[in-house]
Design a protein around this motif. Structure first.
Motif, short mmCIF file in Angstrom:
data_model
loop_
_atom_site.label_atom_id
_atom_site.label_comp_id
_atom_site.label_asym_id
_atom_site.label_seq_id
_atom_site.Cartn_x
_atom_site.Cartn_y
_atom_site.Cartn_z
N ASP A 115 0.86 -1.18 0.00
CA ASP A 115 0.00 0.00 0.00
C ASP A 115 0.90 1.24 0.00
N ASN A 116 0.83 2.05 -1.03
CA ASN A 116 1.64 3.26 -1.12
C ASN A 116 0.80 4.52 -1.00
N SER A 117 -0.32 4.39 -0.29
CA SER A 117 -1.12 5.58 -0.01
C SER A 117 -0.33 6.48 0.95
N PRO A 118 -0.62 7.78 0.98
CA PRO A 118 0.08 8.65 1.92
C PRO A 118 0.01 8.15 3.37
N LYS A 119 -1.14 7.66 3.81
CA LYS A 119 -1.28 7.16 5.18
C LYS A 119 -0.35 5.97 5.42
N ALA A 120 -0.30 5.03 4.49
CA ALA A 120 0.57 3.86 4.65
C ALA A 120 2.04 4.27 4.65
N ILE A 121 2.42 5.22 3.81
CA ILE A 121 3.81 5.70 3.78
C ILE A 121 4.19 6.27 5.14
N VAL A 122 3.33 7.09 5.72
CA VAL A 122 3.61 7.72 7.02
C VAL A 122 3.68 6.66 8.11
N LEU A 123 2.74 5.73 8.15
CA LEU A 123 2.74 4.72 9.21
C LEU A 123 3.96 3.80 9.11
N ARG A 124 4.38 3.46 7.90
CA ARG A 124 5.61 2.65 7.75
C ARG A 124 6.82 3.44 8.23
N MET A 125 6.87 4.74 7.91
CA MET A 125 7.98 5.57 8.36
C MET A 125 8.03 5.63 9.88
N LEU A 126 6.89 5.78 10.53
CA LEU A 126 6.86 5.83 11.99
C LEU A 126 7.35 4.52 12.60
N ASP A 127 6.96 3.40 12.03
CA ASP A 127 7.46 2.10 12.50
C ASP A 127 8.98 2.02 12.35
N MET A 152 10.91 4.04 14.98
CA MET A 152 11.02 3.35 16.27
C MET A 152 12.18 2.34 16.24
N LEU A 153 12.29 1.59 15.16
CA LEU A 153 13.40 0.65 15.02
C LEU A 153 14.73 1.39 14.98
N ASP A 154 14.78 2.51 14.28
CA ASP A 154 16.01 3.28 14.18
C ASP A 154 16.48 3.77 15.54
N MET A 155 15.54 4.15 16.41
CA MET A 155 15.94 4.60 17.74
C MET A 155 16.61 3.48 18.52
N LEU A 156 16.13 2.27 18.35
CA LEU A 156 16.71 1.13 19.06
C LEU A 156 18.06 0.72 18.49
N HIS A 157 18.25 0.91 17.19
CA HIS A 157 19.45 0.42 16.51
C HIS A 157 20.45 1.51 16.16
N GLY A 158 20.14 2.77 16.47
CA GLY A 158 21.06 3.86 16.18
C GLY A 158 21.19 4.17 14.71
N THR A 159 20.15 3.87 13.94
CA THR A 159 20.16 4.15 12.50
C THR A 159 19.14 5.25 12.21
N ALA A 160 19.07 5.68 10.98
CA ALA A 160 18.11 6.71 10.59
C ALA A 160 17.50 6.36 9.23
N GLU A 161 17.15 5.09 9.04
CA GLU A 161 16.57 4.65 7.77
C GLU A 161 15.19 5.25 7.52
N PHE A 162 14.52 5.73 8.59
CA PHE A 162 13.21 6.35 8.41
C PHE A 162 13.29 7.53 7.45
N LEU A 163 14.46 8.14 7.34
CA LEU A 163 14.62 9.30 6.46
C LEU A 163 14.46 8.94 4.98
N ASP A 164 14.54 7.65 4.63
CA ASP A 164 14.33 7.23 3.25
C ASP A 164 12.91 7.55 2.78
N SER A 165 11.99 7.76 3.72
CA SER A 165 10.60 8.07 3.38
C SER A 165 10.39 9.55 3.09
N PHE A 166 11.42 10.37 3.27
CA PHE A 166 11.31 11.82 3.12
C PHE A 166 12.02 12.30 1.86
N ALA A 167 11.49 13.38 1.29
CA ALA A 167 12.17 14.06 0.19
C ALA A 167 13.44 14.70 0.74
N ASP A 168 14.47 14.84 -0.11
CA ASP A 168 15.73 15.45 0.33
C ASP A 168 15.53 16.84 0.92
#
Length: 139
Positions: free
Chosen positions: A3-15, A18-34
């Motif tokens: 599902d690539n609806s705006p809502k699904a994109i945002v909810l996947r990014m939020l998930d 949370m993983l990034d905070m635990l692992h010290g990564t910032a992969e959530f930024l892949d969901s954002f425009a530069d």
């Protein structure tokens, strides 16, 4: 097919965040425009609007803020979408490894938040966060 609806994109990014905070990564930024923009509404501790422009600046701010987190949780209360706009109301809990303004190291805080997102062409282009007061867990 995902599902690539705006809502699904945002909810996947939020998930992912949370993983990034635990692992010290910032992969959530892949969901954002530069050129994405993050805005944070005033709070009692920070009485002026703050703004972060661009993914690299957000990466630095994310690491600075969450390097002190031992753990974190997020409970989504509601998520609604209209065209490319998404609103998410949630509770965010965090335990800090070091003293945090108003809390000693090891204390757990909970914040109620509402974030507004704008999504265009499959990427988040802006996020605006409204954060309630920090409460010690149970208080």
């Amino acid at each position: 097919m995902p599902d690539n609806s705006p809502k699904a994109i945002v909810l996947r990014m939020l998930d992912q965040a949370m993983l990034d905070m635990l692992h010290g990564t910032a992969e959530f930024l892949d969901s954002f425009a530069d050129s994405a923009v993050w805005e944070y509404a005033p709070t009692a501790d920070a009485p002026q609007w703050s703004r972060v422009h661009g993914k690299e600046a957000r990466r630095t701010a994310f690491r600075r803020a969450y390097d002190q987190a031992i753990d974190s949780t997020r409970t989504v209360h509601d998520a609604v979408a209209e065209a490319g706009s998404v609103a998410v109301a949630y509770a965010f809990g965090v335990t800090f490894a070091t003293d945090w303004p108003g809390l000693p190291a090891g204390a757990r805080a909970v914040f109620e938040c509402v974030n507004l997102f704008a999504v265009s062409d499959g990427l988040i282009v802006s996020e605006k966060q409204y954060t309630g007061p920090m409460l010690a867990e149970g208080g």
